[in-house]
Scaffold this active site. Structure first.
Site, PDB file in Angstrom:
ATOM      1  N   PHE A 227      41.413  15.019  93.618  1.00  0.00           N
ATOM      2  CA  PHE A 227      41.486  16.472  93.539  1.00  0.00           C
ATOM      3  C   PHE A 227      41.170  17.025  92.151  1.00  0.00           C
ATOM      4  CE2 PHE A 227      44.489  15.335  96.954  1.00  0.00           C
ATOM      5  CZ  PHE A 227      43.823  15.953  97.991  1.00  0.00           C
TER       6      PHE A 227
ATOM      7  N   ASP B 193      54.006   4.626  90.317  1.00  0.00           N
ATOM      8  CA  ASP B 193      52.806   3.941  89.827  1.00  0.00           C
ATOM      9  C   ASP B 193      53.012   3.446  88.404  1.00  0.00           C
ATOM     10  OD1 ASP B 193      50.272   2.905  89.781  1.00  0.00           O
ATOM     11  OD2 ASP B 193      49.258   4.804  89.455  1.00  0.00           O
TER      12      ASP B 193
ATOM     13  N   LEU C 163      38.151  10.892  80.809  1.00  0.00           N
ATOM     14  CA  LEU C 163      39.007   9.725  80.991  1.00  0.00           C
ATOM     15  C   LEU C 163      38.958   9.199  82.413  1.00  0.00           C
ATOM     16  CD1 LEU C 163      42.156  10.806  78.950  1.00  0.00           C
ATOM     17  CD2 LEU C 163      40.340   9.245  78.251  1.00  0.00           C
ATOM     18  N   GLY C 164      38.828  10.082  83.391  1.00  0.00           N
ATOM     19  CA  GLY C 164      38.822   9.605  84.771  1.00  0.00           C
ATOM     20  C   GLY C 164      38.679  10.749  85.749  1.00  0.00           C
ATOM     21  N   GLU C 165      38.622  10.366  87.029  1.00  0.00           N
ATOM     22  CA  GLU C 165      38.424  11.343  88.093  1.00  0.00           C
ATOM     23  C   GLU C 165      39.193  10.894  89.314  1.00  0.00           C
ATOM     24  OE1 GLU C 165      34.735  13.533  90.475  1.00  0.00           O
ATOM     25  OE2 GLU C 165      34.368  11.932  89.028  1.00  0.00           O
TER      26      GLU C 165
ATOM     27  N   GLU D 188      40.084  16.016  87.622  1.00  0.00           N
ATOM     28  CA  GLU D 188      39.613  15.118  86.575  1.00  0.00           C
ATOM     29  C   GLU D 188      40.609  15.133  85.420  1.00  0.00           C
ATOM     30  OE1 GLU D 188      35.866  16.795  85.637  1.00  0.00           O
ATOM     31  OE2 GLU D 188      34.811  15.851  87.306  1.00  0.00           O
ATOM     32  N   VAL D 189      40.516  14.099  84.564  1.00  0.00           N
ATOM     33  CA  VAL D 189      41.315  14.010  83.341  1.00  0.00           C
ATOM     34  C   VAL D 189      40.348  13.862  82.174  1.00  0.00           C
ATOM     35  CG1 VAL D 189      43.109  12.769  82.095  1.00  0.00           C
ATOM     36  CG2 VAL D 189      43.212  12.928  84.583  1.00  0.00           C
TER      37      VAL D 189
END
Length: 823
Positions: A544, A674, A539-541, A546-547
């Site tokens: 620190f 956020d 999903l993303g990075e 990743e997901v």
């Protein structure tokens, strides 16, 4: 006045961009660090055009180096040579012709570069497409800079002018880079192999290797030392126009009976080695994995030592991402290292290898070609003095910023005072261009805001507010005004004080792991077997970790007490991991986040289901909604006139759920920082749950603004006080909710303030601070009523205390839903 200057100072510091490269320093042709005796040439036109005059931007002698003979493309005999004395990593070159204040007009239109590490074996530089020719100057005046892609590692560099026809050429040059601290002069390895994937040829050879290439590669350097590493997908590249597999050197185990690849690394002298970092591909779905074991031998004199260092990396069965593997070398002394890398699957691929040293052997053999610089002591003293001056300047700047920060906060509090009788007066010349004269200076604010100013209606007794009262019922101004704390911690430090039960969700298999039911207690979460997680998608990075999107089975053994019973069906989860090389502070923050998330219990907040913390990488397993994030979900829909009312009702329902989740978080003194549609997930029946994955996804990289020395910030969603003062409160979350609400009603078709650049968005926050009716607001969405837009604008009130609370926002939207339903 002082308050104005402080604000301007803050804004100007925010607008500074960080440099993109760290190894692009001039190496001394211009500054004089490179001595005259280190500059030589094949010939010279006259004594006044000797090699020592070939320095960029210098006008001594006749203004440049000019060879005696005419340079022709067929001969390439003429060159200007620079001795850097030690190995350097050269990334950029600059050239210039000779004009000698109008007395000359000679320059090199094209040239080649040759380089050497020891002075005897010379290598021609080639770009990544194989061309040796570098386009040079078009006139005698301008400096032309050319990136060396790939960069070179060399001590000696030669510039060789090339022309298509006979002509006189002259050159002035500079090299840019940094010292090559690895000391690595060559590596040897087997030739890379070719892989065929679905009919596609993937060449895994070392394309830029500059040594001898036969059965194997020897006495050279190449892609494994070029300072760049490959992507997760080895068939893709960060370099434009190259073939699949370009970034990696790879081998198949069928060609190695011993099931291992031997590589040897030669260094300029004996050094003390502490670590070796190897960047490996790990796309195990295609049979590529990090090495199973590395065994390294050391040579300090003529013979290899018998005692070897053995290292086995941890097996990662979750992530297919490429990563650096750190091999501890135990502070061994050597001038050569030989490593055997054992296969753990069909293929093994490397894109970069680097060494870290804890010191050098002072009794090692001195390089016979190294020249002694008698000015080393003076240079060292000069550097120390410069460092001291720089440190003093930094201390003064820090103290100066603190003074202005305090003055700025005093001004802010004074402006919020109910008894305020005088407003700040800010001269428009605060943001003038320093290159213009006083008579020509203009305000940056006036330049960047061509839009019509829109007066915020807030929730006072305006016609728009009366429309709100007619729509959702009477709301008194006393209900809207509420004292908010000046500062509330983010979730990593929040003190969760209340709990709330979560009803089971139909149509979606959810399990919770050891979530404590008692308020305020720290309950230990059970360890979930990571082998039950099946990787589906990255999903993303983030900085620190990743997901990952994973499929999970067997969660029934970890069901919470309030679960509805065993659930054997697989379902999707989000797995947030922490990198093994993360700092201690990052590790502690990750564990804090686990502890806090384990206590969050609300139907509109994403839930923590399980953890993997007994071994690295640390993982937290959370819900993932089947419809993805709200931004992508809404952007797939279109606004149609015939269905506007129904769609508006649906969007209001979604916004109400977001407000409900934020109401719960605010009741716990939890500041999200956020909030945006990218951080809201959509489930069945358009259920919305708030998460925090947005920052780690490359898809939303443009939503974050990187400020020098600080983390990336979602400035288009942030309140003015968060940007200018660094204050994150529940009131700043309310501001972000207003932007999120606007996104939702726009069906996420447009980025907030899309007509403004990032710098102009920051300048706009300055207008909120000044409060001179110049601030720009987000426009009213097409499907939005005046009353709802009025509620949205109330979230952007300049005074944080005048913004509604999430309790009030949720109540207003609930009444609005009821009104629309009955209508």
């Amino acid at each position: 006045d002082s308050d104005t200057t402080g604000l301007d100072l803050v804004l100007l510091m925010l607008l500074v961009h960080s440099p993109g490269h760290v190894c692009r320093y001039p190496l001394g042709m211009t500054g004089g660090k490179i001595q005259d005796e280190d500059i030589s040439a094949s010939s010279q036109w006259s004594e006044s055009t000797a090699a020592r005059y070939g320095r960029l931007d210098f006008h001594d002698g006749d203004g440049a180096w000019c060879p005696d003979a005419v340079a022709e493309s067929s001969s390439l005999k003429e060159f200007l040579q620079v001795d850097l004395r030690t190995l350097h990593f050269v990334t950029l070159v600059g050239t210039q012709g000779r004009h000698a204040e109008g007395m000359g007009n000679e320059f090199a239109q094209r040239y080649r570069i040759k380089y050497s590490r020891e002075g005897s074996l010379w290598v021609s530089w080639r770009d990544r497409q194989g061309s040796q020719i570098i386009e040079g100057n078009e006139n005698a005046y301008d400096v032309v800079l050319k990136d060396l892609e790939p960069p070179i590692i060399a001590r000696f560099v030669r510039f060789m002018p090339v022309t298509d026809h006979s002509m006189t050429v002259c050159m002035r040059v500079e090299l840019y880079g940094c010292e090559w601290l690895d000391g690595l002069v060559s590596y040897s390895a087997p030739l890379g192999h070719e892989m065929i994937i679905r009919g596609q040829h993937v060449n895994l050879n070392d394309t830029t290797y500059d040594g001898a290439v036969g059965i194997s590669m020897t006495e050279g350097l190449g892609q494994l030392t070029d300072g760049s590493w490959g992507l997760d997908d080895f068939t893709q590249s960060q370099v434009y126009g190259v073939w699949p597999g370009y970034d990696y050197v790879g081998w198949a185990n069928v060609s190695f009976p011993s099931n291992e690849v031997e590589m040897m690394f030669e260094f300029d002298r004996i050094r003390n080695f502490s670590l070796m970092k190897v960047h490996c591909n790990n796309m195990y779905t295609l049979g590529v994995r990090i090495f199973q074991q590395a065994v390294c031998y050391f040579r300090s004199e003529s013979d290899w030592e018998e005692k070897a260092v053995s290292f086995k990396p941890r097996v990662d069965i979750i992530s297919p991402s490429a990563r650096f593997i750190t091999v501890a070398l135990g502070n061994r002394m050597a001038n050569a290292i030989k490593c055997h890398f054992a296969f753990s699957d069909t293929w093994m691929m490397f894109s970069e290898i680097a060494f870290q040293q804890s010191g050098v052997q002072h009794l090692s053999r001195r390089n016979p070609t190294h020249k002694t610089d008698d000015s080393n002591t003076r240079i060292l003293v000069g550097c120390l003095v410069a460092i001291i001056v720089i440190l003093l300047a930094i201390i003064i700047i820090i103290l100066w910023r603190q003074v202005w920060q305090k003055m700025l906060e005093k001004a802010f509090r004074r402006m919020l005072d109910d008894e305020l009788t005088a407003r700040l007066s800010v001269p428009r010349e605060a943001f003038t261009n320093s290159s213009t004269s006083d008579a020509e200076s203009t305000s940056t604010y006036e330049r960047v805001f061509p839009l019509d100013y829109q007066e915020p209606c807030g929730l006072r007794k305006s016609p728009e507010f009366r429309a709100t009262e007619n729509l959702v019922g009477s709301v008194s101004s006393q209900q809207i005004l509420g004292d908010l704390p000046d500062m509330v911690p983010h979730y990593a430090e929040a003190d969760v004080v209340r709990q709330q039960e979560v009803p089971s969700t139909r149509g979606y298999c959810i399990a919770a792991v050891g979530v404590p039911l008692a308020p305020g207690r720290d309950g230990a979460l059970e360890e979930f077997p990571r082998e039950k997680l099946t990787f589906k998608e990255k999903l993303g990075e983030g900085q620190f970790g990743e997901v990952h999107l994973c499929e999970v089975r067997g969660m029934q053994d970890f069901m919470n007490k309030d679960g509805s019973g065993p659930c054997n069906e697989p379902f999707l989860v989000a797995v947030k991991t922490l990198r093994e090389d993360a700092t201690k502070n990052a590790r502690n923050d990750f564990l804090k986040e686990i502890r806090i998330m384990s206590r969050l219990r609300d139907p509109n907040i994403i839930r923590l289901l399980a953890v993997c913390v007994e071994s690295d990488p640390l993982c937290m397993i959370t819900e993932y909604m089947e419809n993805g994030d709200l931004n992508q979900f809404l952007s797939r829909h279109e606004l149609q006139t015939s269905t506007t009312d129904r769609l508006f009702h649906t969007l209001i329902h979604m916004a109400t759920q977001i407000a409900s989740g934020m109401k719960y978080l605010s009741s716990l003194n939890f500041v999200h920082r956020d909030l945006a549609t990218r951080n809201c997930l959509v489930g069945t029946n358009r259920t919305i749950k708030i998460a925090d994955f947005g920052m780690s996804r490359n898809l939303y990289r443009a939503d974050y603004y990187r400020i020098q020395g600080r983390a990336v910030l979602p400035i288009r969603w942030m309140s003015w006080e968060s940007i200018l003062l660094g204050k994150f409160t529940m009131a700043s979350d309310v501001w972000a909710f207003g932007v999120t609400f606007w996104e939702t009603l726009m069906l996420c078709k447009e980025q907030p303030y899309s007509q403004l650049s990032d710098e102009e968005v920051i300048e706009n926050t300055g207008e909120f601070f000044r409060d001179q009716n110049k601030q720009v607001y987000l426009p009213k969405p097409a499907c939005c009523s005046d009353a709802v837009y009025c509620l949205m604008q109330s979230c952007w009130m300049r005074n944080a205390k005048e913004r509604p609370t999430f309790q009030q926002i949720h109540s207003t939207l609930m009444e609005c839903q009821g009104y629309l339903h009955t209508d």
